[in-house]
Write an enzyme that holds these catalytic residues in place. Sequence first.
Site, short mmCIF file in Angstrom:
data_model
loop_
_atom_site.label_atom_id
_atom_site.label_comp_id
_atom_site.label_asym_id
_atom_site.label_seq_id
_atom_site.Cartn_x
_atom_site.Cartn_y
_atom_site.Cartn_z
N ARG A 294 49.87 48.40 47.88
CA ARG A 294 49.16 48.72 47.78
C ARG A 294 49.57 50.14 46.39
NH1 ARG A 294 44.59 47.79 52.04
NH2 ARG A 294 46.18 47.56 52.93
N HIS B 156 49.92 42.75 45.38
CA HIS B 156 48.52 43.12 45.13
C HIS B 156 48.93 43.88 43.93
CE1 HIS B 156 45.19 45.30 45.64
NE2 HIS B 156 45.79 46.94 45.12
N ASP C 181 35.67 44.20 41.03
CA ASP C 181 36.23 44.49 40.49
C ASP C 181 36.78 44.25 39.09
OD1 ASP C 181 39.30 44.38 40.98
OD2 ASP C 181 38.90 45.87 43.00
N LYS D 290 32.73 48.78 39.47
CA LYS D 290 32.36 49.78 41.12
C LYS D 290 33.36 50.64 40.59
CE LYS D 290 36.46 48.28 43.81
NZ LYS D 290 36.94 47.92 44.90
N ARG E 183 35.61 53.91 42.62
CA ARG E 183 35.69 54.05 43.79
C ARG E 183 36.30 55.91 44.06
NH1 ARG E 183 37.96 51.11 47.68
NH2 ARG E 183 38.65 49.53 46.21
N GLY F 264 34.37 47.08 52.80
CA GLY F 264 33.51 47.33 52.38
C GLY F 264 32.68 47.36 50.62
#
Length: 310
Positions: A93, A127, A167, A190, A192, A223
């Site tokens: 990430r 990722h 997302d 969304k 963040r 979440g």
Amino acid sequence: MKIVACNSNLPLARAVAHELRMPLCKTVVKRFADGEVFVEIQENVRGEDVFVVQSTCMPTNDHLMELLVMLDALRRGSAKRVTAVMPYFGYARQDRKSGPRTPISAKLVANLLTEAGANRILTMDLHAMQIQGFFDIPTDNLYAAPLFVRDLKTRLPDRELIIVSPDVGGVVRARQLAQRLNVDLAIIDKRRERAGVSEVMNVIGDVAGRYCVLVDDIIDSGGSLCNAANALMARGAEGVEAYVTHGVLTGNACQRVKDSPLNMLTLTDSIPATEALLETPNIRQITTANLLARAMSAVADESSVSSLFD
């Protein structure tokens, strides 16, 4: 061909060895009193094609160091070729500069693996696809999508499905799954505010009366997925479940999933199951052992790995 296992995911390593009908190489991977990693390979590996199975999951730094030390030991043991099999690639990430004076840690890890002695990398659902370009050695990125497709067809053959990306960044991954299943795609928009905290702003697509399947590569705090499930149910979805490749599940993530509208969260075993995961009724794992075994066999035989993507 030899298979070496470090300590991060021994159940998966044993399952892969069973699929290949060969024993794990005899090794010792332990800690000195001060925490230093010690590795000893108790078999001859000179001239061998060696595969080291190690997910760099929590505790990430310990497992990464185990892998680096094992790679060095194999290189000094004159192994012909060493492939680092990393079902879960930690630090993925951190694939770009997120701000001034911040590192690109995924590139640093790629450099460390190469310098330690890896000749090839075999991983799953990175990722960010550009991480493959961080390596100057061959890197194969497998996909869990074929496993998810087979599982969905078996478990939910009569549902009117719609695949949902939690997302915008995961749209490509979700679209591939939707195309394989020949179903529609929806997207969660969304925002963040900071790492680990997100807010659902909008649902793009008609989900009313349909069974939604969220698809993602990593679930950490849970979440985002739980917020997405709440948003989908609020917009009239018949039900919601999720398919995620890597179950990092930090903090109270399992409890959050248990309390959410998710009927089921399906993970792969790229990261070993924790006690909290096993005690959560709406979380399950499917194995990647056969997929990894076939990929390792293809690498050893110098045959096509891309055929596994179908």
